[in-house]
Design a protein around this motif. Structure first.
Motif, PDB file in Angstrom:
ATOM      1  N   LYS A   2       0.792  -1.209   0.000  1.00 41.90           N
ATOM      2  CA  LYS A   2       0.000   0.000   0.000  1.00 41.90           C
ATOM      3  C   LYS A   2       0.837   1.276   0.000  1.00 41.90           C
ATOM      4  CE  LYS A   2      -3.812  -2.220   2.303  1.00 41.90           C
ATOM      5  NZ  LYS A   2      -4.967  -2.183   1.485  1.00 41.90           N
ATOM      6  N   GLY A   3       2.152   1.194   0.181  1.00 47.74           N
ATOM      7  CA  GLY A   3       2.972   2.397   0.207  1.00 47.74           C
ATOM      8  C   GLY A   3       2.794   3.184   1.491  1.00 47.74           C
ATOM      9  N   LYS A   4       2.454   2.502   2.578  1.00 44.33           N
ATOM     10  CA  LYS A   4       2.209   3.159   3.853  1.00 44.33           C
ATOM     11  C   LYS A   4       3.199   2.603   4.880  1.00 44.33           C
ATOM     12  CE  LYS A   4      -1.452   2.802   7.094  1.00 44.33           C
ATOM     13  NZ  LYS A   4      -2.884   2.707   7.332  1.00 44.33           N
ATOM     14  N   LEU A   5       3.843   3.510   5.623  1.00 46.38           N
ATOM     15  CA  LEU A   5       4.812   3.125   6.636  1.00 46.38           C
ATOM     16  C   LEU A   5       4.389   3.751   7.953  1.00 46.38           C
ATOM     17  CD1 LEU A   5       7.684   1.958   7.410  1.00 46.38           C
ATOM     18  CD2 LEU A   5       8.496   4.266   6.971  1.00 46.38           C
ATOM     19  N   MET A  17       6.728   4.834  29.770  1.00 48.29           N
ATOM     20  CA  MET A  17       7.149   4.490  28.410  1.00 48.29           C
ATOM     21  C   MET A  17       6.129   4.933  27.345  1.00 48.29           C
ATOM     22  SD  MET A  17       9.371   1.013  28.762  1.00 48.29           S
ATOM     23  CE  MET A  17       8.084  -0.115  28.506  1.00 48.29           C
ATOM     24  N   PRO A  18       5.938   6.242  27.199  1.00 49.27           N
ATOM     25  CA  PRO A  18       4.982   6.718  26.195  1.00 49.27           C
ATOM     26  C   PRO A  18       5.463   6.402  24.782  1.00 49.27           C
ATOM     27  CG  PRO A  18       6.276   8.545  27.033  1.00 49.27           C
ATOM     28  CD  PRO A  18       6.643   7.335  27.855  1.00 49.27           C
ATOM     29  N   SER A  19       4.514   6.163  23.902  1.00 44.54           N
ATOM     30  CA  SER A  19       4.873   5.883  22.514  1.00 44.54           C
ATOM     31  C   SER A  19       4.254   6.941  21.604  1.00 44.54           C
ATOM     32  CB  SER A  19       4.403   4.493  22.105  1.00 44.54           C
ATOM     33  OG  SER A  19       3.006   4.435  22.127  1.00 44.54           O
ATOM     34  N   GLU A  20       4.897   7.145  20.480  1.00 44.33           N
ATOM     35  CA  GLU A  20       4.450   8.109  19.481  1.00 44.33           C
ATOM     36  C   GLU A  20       4.536   7.427  18.125  1.00 44.33           C
ATOM     37  OE1 GLU A  20       6.658  11.856  17.527  1.00 44.33           O
ATOM     38  OE2 GLU A  20       6.339  12.014  19.689  1.00 44.33           O
ATOM     39  N   SER A  21       3.489   7.545  17.333  1.00 44.50           N
ATOM     40  CA  SER A  21       3.538   6.929  16.013  1.00 44.50           C
ATOM     41  C   SER A  21       3.243   7.964  14.938  1.00 44.50           C
ATOM     42  CB  SER A  21       2.553   5.761  15.915  1.00 44.50           C
ATOM     43  OG  SER A  21       1.242   6.220  16.077  1.00 44.50           O
ATOM     44  N   LYS A  22       3.916   7.802  13.818  1.00 45.24           N
ATOM     45  CA  LYS A  22       3.732   8.668  12.653  1.00 45.24           C
ATOM     46  C   LYS A  22       3.478   7.777  11.449  1.00 45.24           C
ATOM     47  CE  LYS A  22       6.933  12.219  14.233  1.00 45.24           C
ATOM     48  NZ  LYS A  22       8.169  12.946  13.910  1.00 45.24           N
ATOM     49  N   THR A  23       2.575   8.214  10.592  1.00 43.45           N
ATOM     50  CA  THR A  23       2.267   7.473   9.373  1.00 43.45           C
ATOM     51  C   THR A  23       2.804   8.242   8.175  1.00 43.45           C
ATOM     52  OG1 THR A  23       0.271   6.582  10.391  1.00 43.45           O
ATOM     53  CG2 THR A  23       0.415   6.467   8.002  1.00 43.45           C
ATOM     54  N   PHE A  24       3.520   7.549   7.323  1.00 44.10           N
ATOM     55  CA  PHE A  24       4.079   8.142   6.116  1.00 44.10           C
ATOM     56  C   PHE A  24       3.507   7.413   4.912  1.00 44.10           C
ATOM     57  CE2 PHE A  24       7.200   8.697   9.463  1.00 44.10           C
ATOM     58  CZ  PHE A  24       7.551  10.026   9.333  1.00 44.10           C
ATOM     59  N   HIS A  25       3.169   8.163   3.897  1.00 43.68           N
ATOM     60  CA  HIS A  25       2.713   7.573   2.642  1.00 43.68           C
ATOM     61  C   HIS A  25       3.854   7.694   1.644  1.00 43.68           C
ATOM     62  CE1 HIS A  25      -1.382   7.057   4.020  1.00 43.68           C
ATOM     63  NE2 HIS A  25      -1.258   8.230   4.607  1.00 43.68           N
ATOM     64  N   GLY A  47      15.606   6.472   4.800  1.00 41.75           N
ATOM     65  CA  GLY A  47      16.178   7.713   4.284  1.00 41.75           C
ATOM     66  C   GLY A  47      15.108   8.682   3.830  1.00 41.75           C
ATOM     67  N   SER A  48      14.061   8.176   3.206  1.00 46.87           N
ATOM     68  CA  SER A  48      12.981   9.062   2.743  1.00 46.87           C
ATOM     69  C   SER A  48      12.153   9.570   3.914  1.00 46.87           C
ATOM     70  CB  SER A  48      12.086   8.350   1.729  1.00 46.87           C
ATOM     71  OG  SER A  48      11.359   7.298   2.341  1.00 46.87           O
ATOM     72  N   VAL A  49      12.004   8.784   4.972  1.00 40.95           N
ATOM     73  CA  VAL A  49      11.248   9.225   6.152  1.00 40.95           C
ATOM     74  C   VAL A  49      11.999  10.333   6.879  1.00 40.95           C
ATOM     75  CG1 VAL A  49      10.479   8.507   8.448  1.00 40.95           C
ATOM     76  CG2 VAL A  49       9.986   7.086   6.477  1.00 40.95           C
ATOM     77  N   HIS A  50      13.292  10.180   7.052  1.00 45.91           N
ATOM     78  CA  HIS A  50      14.070  11.175   7.785  1.00 45.91           C
ATOM     79  C   HIS A  50      14.300  12.436   6.957  1.00 45.91           C
ATOM     80  CE1 HIS A  50      14.601   8.796  11.318  1.00 45.91           C
ATOM     81  NE2 HIS A  50      15.032   7.771  10.586  1.00 45.91           N
ATOM     82  N   ALA A  51      14.070  12.404   5.670  1.00 49.84           N
ATOM     83  CA  ALA A  51      14.238  13.580   4.833  1.00 49.84           C
ATOM     84  C   ALA A  51      13.047  14.534   4.968  1.00 49.84           C
ATOM     85  CB  ALA A  51      14.401  13.155   3.377  1.00 49.84           C
ATOM     86  N   GLU A  52      11.911  14.033   5.463  1.00 53.06           N
ATOM     87  CA  GLU A  52      10.704  14.866   5.578  1.00 53.06           C
ATOM     88  C   GLU A  52      10.770  15.777   6.770  1.00 53.06           C
ATOM     89  OE1 GLU A  52       7.252  12.384   5.525  1.00 53.06           O
ATOM     90  OE2 GLU A  52       7.611  11.785   3.484  1.00 53.06           O
TER      91      GLU A  52
END
Length: 52
Positions: A2-5, A17-25, A47-52
């Motif tokens: 699906k191109g979703k991370l 232990m709090p968690s944080e989630s991010k969704t990248f397309h 690499g593409s996630v950290h470039a955003e």
């Protein structure tokens, strides 16, 4: 695919232990199986996630 991370980060330095989630397309890409290793694909995605 699906191109979703989904990137989930857990802060283990805090007692609760709090968690944080991010969704990248991500843009879908095709790879030639014989010429690509899984490690290369994972590195390219991170690499593409950290470039955003």
């Amino acid at each position: 695919m699906k191109g979703k991370l989904i990137l989930e980060t857990v802060n283990t330095m805090k007692e609760e232990m709090p968690s944080e989630s991010k969704t990248f397309h991500l843009k879908k890409e095709r790879y030639v199986f014989e010429k690509t290793s899984p490690e290369d694909i994972v590195q390219k995605v991170y690499g593409s996630v950290h470039a955003e």
